[in-house]
Structures are given as structure tokens and as C-alpha cells.
Motif scaffolding. Sequence first.
Motif, PDB file in Angstrom:
ATOM      1  N   PHE A   1       2.666  -0.243  14.922  1.00 39.24           N
ATOM      2  CA  PHE A   1       1.415  -1.245  14.785  1.00 39.24           C
ATOM      3  C   PHE A   1       1.682  -2.573  15.200  1.00 39.24           C
ATOM      4  O   PHE A   1       2.752  -2.946  14.758  1.00 39.24           O
ATOM      5  CB  PHE A   1       0.380  -0.861  13.582  1.00 39.24           C
ATOM      6  CG  PHE A   1       1.111  -1.251  12.370  1.00 39.24           C
ATOM      7  CD1 PHE A   1       2.026  -0.480  11.788  1.00 39.24           C
ATOM      8  CD2 PHE A   1       0.732  -2.595  11.819  1.00 39.24           C
ATOM      9  CE1 PHE A   1       2.716  -0.897  10.629  1.00 39.24           C
ATOM     10  CE2 PHE A   1       1.231  -2.884  10.609  1.00 39.24           C
ATOM     11  CZ  PHE A   1       2.123  -2.257   9.858  1.00 39.24           C
TER      12      PHE A   1
ATOM     13  N   TYR B   1      -2.085  -7.685  10.499  1.00 39.38           N
ATOM     14  CA  TYR B   1      -2.165  -7.242   9.180  1.00 39.38           C
ATOM     15  C   TYR B   1      -1.933  -8.157   8.112  1.00 39.38           C
ATOM     16  O   TYR B   1      -0.803  -8.918   8.341  1.00 39.38           O
ATOM     17  CB  TYR B   1      -1.477  -5.983   9.285  1.00 39.38           C
ATOM     18  CG  TYR B   1      -2.239  -4.726   9.790  1.00 39.38           C
ATOM     19  CD1 TYR B   1      -2.196  -4.777  11.232  1.00 39.38           C
ATOM     20  CD2 TYR B   1      -2.851  -3.899   9.136  1.00 39.38           C
ATOM     21  CE1 TYR B   1      -2.775  -3.580  11.786  1.00 39.38           C
ATOM     22  CE2 TYR B   1      -3.571  -2.770   9.528  1.00 39.38           C
ATOM     23  CZ  TYR B   1      -3.512  -2.705  11.086  1.00 39.38           C
ATOM     24  OH  TYR B   1      -4.154  -1.671  11.627  1.00 39.38           O
TER      25      TYR B   1
ATOM     26  N   ALA C   1       3.136  -2.546   2.161  1.00 36.93           N
ATOM     27  CA  ALA C   1       2.059  -1.828   2.689  1.00 36.93           C
ATOM     28  C   ALA C   1       1.250  -3.045   3.665  1.00 36.93           C
ATOM     29  O   ALA C   1       1.627  -4.136   3.504  1.00 36.93           O
ATOM     30  CB  ALA C   1       0.926  -1.417   1.413  1.00 36.93           C
TER      31      ALA C   1
ATOM     32  N   SER D   1      -2.386  -4.242   5.239  1.00 41.44           N
ATOM     33  CA  SER D   1      -3.960  -4.056   5.240  1.00 41.44           C
ATOM     34  C   SER D   1      -4.553  -5.213   6.246  1.00 41.44           C
ATOM     35  O   SER D   1      -3.934  -6.201   6.272  1.00 41.44           O
ATOM     36  CB  SER D   1      -4.481  -4.356   3.713  1.00 41.44           C
ATOM     37  OG  SER D   1      -5.700  -4.452   3.754  1.00 41.44           O
ATOM     38  N   GLN D   2      -5.678  -4.950   6.797  1.00 41.53           N
ATOM     39  CA  GLN D   2      -6.367  -5.935   7.503  1.00 41.53           C
ATOM     40  C   GLN D   2      -7.624  -6.345   6.691  1.00 41.53           C
ATOM     41  O   GLN D   2      -8.450  -7.192   7.205  1.00 41.53           O
ATOM     42  CB  GLN D   2      -7.361  -5.067   8.559  1.00 41.53           C
ATOM     43  CG  GLN D   2      -6.211  -4.504   9.816  1.00 41.53           C
ATOM     44  CD  GLN D   2      -6.892  -3.900  10.912  1.00 41.53           C
ATOM     45  OE1 GLN D   2      -7.431  -3.071  10.748  1.00 41.53           O
ATOM     46  NE2 GLN D   2      -6.411  -4.450  12.211  1.00 41.53           N
TER      47      GLN D   2
ATOM     48  N   ARG E   1      -4.877  -1.867  -3.859  1.00 41.61           N
ATOM     49  CA  ARG E   1      -4.131  -0.952  -3.220  1.00 41.61           C
ATOM     50  C   ARG E   1      -5.186   0.097  -2.166  1.00 41.61           C
ATOM     51  O   ARG E   1      -4.562   0.550  -1.109  1.00 41.61           O
ATOM     52  CB  ARG E   1      -3.364  -0.041  -3.943  1.00 41.61           C
ATOM     53  CG  ARG E   1      -4.119   0.966  -4.910  1.00 41.61           C
ATOM     54  CD  ARG E   1      -2.938   1.571  -5.937  1.00 41.61           C
ATOM     55  NE  ARG E   1      -3.769   2.552  -6.701  1.00 41.61           N
ATOM     56  CZ  ARG E   1      -3.729   2.362  -7.857  1.00 41.61           C
ATOM     57  NH1 ARG E   1      -3.820   0.966  -8.116  1.00 41.61           N
ATOM     58  NH2 ARG E   1      -4.553   3.483  -8.603  1.00 41.61           N
ATOM     59  N   GLU E   2      -6.464   0.242  -2.624  1.00 40.36           N
ATOM     60  CA  GLU E   2      -7.281   1.144  -1.943  1.00 40.36           C
ATOM     61  C   GLU E   2      -7.532   0.577  -0.372  1.00 40.36           C
ATOM     62  O   GLU E   2      -7.959   1.195   0.465  1.00 40.36           O
ATOM     63  CB  GLU E   2      -8.335   1.497  -2.577  1.00 40.36           C
ATOM     64  CG  GLU E   2      -9.227   0.523  -2.881  1.00 40.36           C
ATOM     65  CD  GLU E   2      -8.875  -0.086  -4.580  1.00 40.36           C
ATOM     66  OE1 GLU E   2      -7.796   0.107  -4.925  1.00 40.36           O
ATOM     67  OE2 GLU E   2      -9.859  -0.532  -5.119  1.00 40.36           O
ATOM     68  N   TRP E   3      -7.347  -0.604  -0.144  1.00 39.56           N
ATOM     69  CA  TRP E   3      -7.495  -1.242   1.215  1.00 39.56           C
ATOM     70  C   TRP E   3      -6.328  -1.464   2.027  1.00 39.56           C
ATOM     71  O   TRP E   3      -6.579  -1.831   2.996  1.00 39.56           O
ATOM     72  CB  TRP E   3      -8.106  -2.533   0.724  1.00 39.56           C
ATOM     73  CG  TRP E   3      -9.544  -2.744   0.208  1.00 39.56           C
ATOM     74  CD1 TRP E   3      -9.671  -3.002  -1.219  1.00 39.56           C
ATOM     75  CD2 TRP E   3     -10.719  -2.630   0.952  1.00 39.56           C
ATOM     76  NE1 TRP E   3     -11.156  -2.809  -1.107  1.00 39.56           N
ATOM     77  CE2 TRP E   3     -11.807  -2.793   0.008  1.00 39.56           C
ATOM     78  CE3 TRP E   3     -10.930  -2.585   2.342  1.00 39.56           C
ATOM     79  CZ2 TRP E   3     -13.066  -2.839   0.303  1.00 39.56           C
ATOM     80  CZ3 TRP E   3     -12.182  -2.480   2.592  1.00 39.56           C
ATOM     81  CH2 TRP E   3     -13.334  -2.488   1.730  1.00 39.56           C
ATOM     82  N   TYR E   4      -5.129  -0.741   1.674  1.00 37.92           N
ATOM     83  CA  TYR E   4      -4.093  -0.914   2.083  1.00 37.92           C
ATOM     84  C   TYR E   4      -3.858   0.466   3.268  1.00 37.92           C
ATOM     85  O   TYR E   4      -3.977   1.543   2.647  1.00 37.92           O
ATOM     86  CB  TYR E   4      -2.710  -1.082   1.426  1.00 37.92           C
ATOM     87  CG  TYR E   4      -2.709  -2.618   1.076  1.00 37.92           C
ATOM     88  CD1 TYR E   4      -3.508  -2.953  -0.040  1.00 37.92           C
ATOM     89  CD2 TYR E   4      -1.701  -3.419   1.698  1.00 37.92           C
ATOM     90  CE1 TYR E   4      -3.431  -4.470  -0.092  1.00 37.92           C
ATOM     91  CE2 TYR E   4      -1.738  -4.693   1.747  1.00 37.92           C
ATOM     92  CZ  TYR E   4      -2.358  -5.147   0.692  1.00 37.92           C
ATOM     93  OH  TYR E   4      -2.496  -6.647   0.321  1.00 37.92           O
ATOM     94  N   ARG E   5      -3.882   0.320   4.556  1.00 38.01           N
ATOM     95  CA  ARG E   5      -3.717   1.496   5.099  1.00 38.01           C
ATOM     96  C   ARG E   5      -2.381   2.141   5.425  1.00 38.01           C
ATOM     97  O   ARG E   5      -2.417   3.312   5.555  1.00 38.01           O
ATOM     98  CB  ARG E   5      -4.504   0.876   6.680  1.00 38.01           C
ATOM     99  CG  ARG E   5      -4.444   2.025   7.800  1.00 38.01           C
ATOM    100  CD  ARG E   5      -5.081   1.568   8.884  1.00 38.01           C
ATOM    101  NE  ARG E   5      -5.424   2.539   9.951  1.00 38.01           N
ATOM    102  CZ  ARG E   5      -5.933   2.249  11.058  1.00 38.01           C
ATOM    103  NH1 ARG E   5      -6.406   1.005  11.355  1.00 38.01           N
ATOM    104  NH2 ARG E   5      -6.216   3.107  12.038  1.00 38.01           N
ATOM    105  N   TYR E   6      -1.504   1.298   5.514  1.00 36.32           N
ATOM    106  CA  TYR E   6      -0.155   1.919   6.010  1.00 36.32           C
ATOM    107  C   TYR E   6       0.753   1.352   4.789  1.00 36.32           C
ATOM    108  O   TYR E   6       0.680   0.199   4.198  1.00 36.32           O
ATOM    109  CB  TYR E   6       0.466   1.289   7.169  1.00 36.32           C
ATOM    110  CG  TYR E   6      -0.404   1.438   8.418  1.00 36.32           C
ATOM    111  CD1 TYR E   6      -0.997   0.349   9.227  1.00 36.32           C
ATOM    112  CD2 TYR E   6      -0.738   2.848   8.750  1.00 36.32           C
ATOM    113  CE1 TYR E   6      -1.612   0.472  10.305  1.00 36.32           C
ATOM    114  CE2 TYR E   6      -1.646   2.912   9.965  1.00 36.32           C
ATOM    115  CZ  TYR E   6      -1.959   1.889  10.584  1.00 36.32           C
ATOM    116  OH  TYR E   6      -2.825   2.112  11.767  1.00 36.32           O
ATOM    117  N   TRP E   7       1.606   2.438   4.229  1.00 34.26           N
ATOM    118  CA  TRP E   7       2.536   2.282   3.382  1.00 34.26           C
ATOM    119  C   TRP E   7       3.978   2.927   3.702  1.00 34.26           C
ATOM    120  O   TRP E   7       4.027   3.733   4.327  1.00 34.26           O
ATOM    121  CB  TRP E   7       1.995   3.236   2.085  1.00 34.26           C
ATOM    122  CG  TRP E   7       0.869   2.785   1.313  1.00 34.26           C
ATOM    123  CD1 TRP E   7      -0.569   2.999   1.962  1.00 34.26           C
ATOM    124  CD2 TRP E   7       0.494   1.900   0.224  1.00 34.26           C
ATOM    125  NE1 TRP E   7      -1.280   2.530   0.997  1.00 34.26           N
ATOM    126  CE2 TRP E   7      -0.593   1.704  -0.119  1.00 34.26           C
ATOM    127  CE3 TRP E   7       1.660   1.309  -0.514  1.00 34.26           C
ATOM    128  CZ2 TRP E   7      -1.028   0.819  -1.089  1.00 34.26           C
ATOM    129  CZ3 TRP E   7       1.359   0.598  -1.621  1.00 34.26           C
ATOM    130  CH2 TRP E   7      -0.139   0.421  -1.947  1.00 34.26           C
TER     131      TRP E   7
END
Length: 122
Positions: free
Chosen positions: A27, A32, A97, A99-100, A106-112
Amino acid sequence: EVQLQASGGGLAEAGGSLRLSCRVTGFTVDDYYIGWFRQAPGKEREGVSCITDSAGNTHYADSVKDRFSISRDNAQKTMSLQLNSLEPEDTALYYCAASQVWTTKREWYRYWGQGTLVTVSS
């Protein structure tokens, strides 16, 4: 395929240092914000630090402020977290992680990433 490959964990003595790295692929990392989280045994995952994109603004949890330093190299697609003056309480699995949203939640982070273990002995 999106991948965040964390590395650099290991065993350190109290007062020592480690440098964690996170290599990202799959990505456009420039779009991000990058965050580092950690999860100690029996505890919830918590935000440690995060960094914006090109501006490089940073945020640190109070527990690591003045000891940890976050950085990013978009050209190399590598994010780093320098851990200094380590304490036994820093023992945890550390995750990077993406996030945009500029947040430590942590719930806003898309990729880990998969996590890298840091163990600090007293």
C-alpha cells in the motif's frame, strides 16, 4: 498483498536499548499515519507512539515519553521505534500499524504487523 513486517525485538537489560523496524509493502505508505502499539501479558493493547506522514509530527504515551523515539522513511517504506532506557515494564509484544486517521485508538488502524517481542530483564 499488504504486509507490515516488524523486527528488532529481543532481550535487553533494564537501562538498555533496542531499535524496532517495520517494513511495509502492498500500500502507499505516504497516505498513512504509522503507529506503534504494545501488548503485555494479561493486558490490553495500548498505543505507544504515532507519527504523521510528511510533516513528521509525533505523539508519545506518557509512559514512554523522553525514552522512545519514532521515525519513518517513506522512500525506504520503513518505520522505526528507538527504545532507550528500557524498563521491565516495557516488556511486551510490539506492533506497527497504519491508519488514515491521526489517532492512538487501535480501532482506527487498518493494517497491522505481526508483532515483535521485547523482553526487558531487571
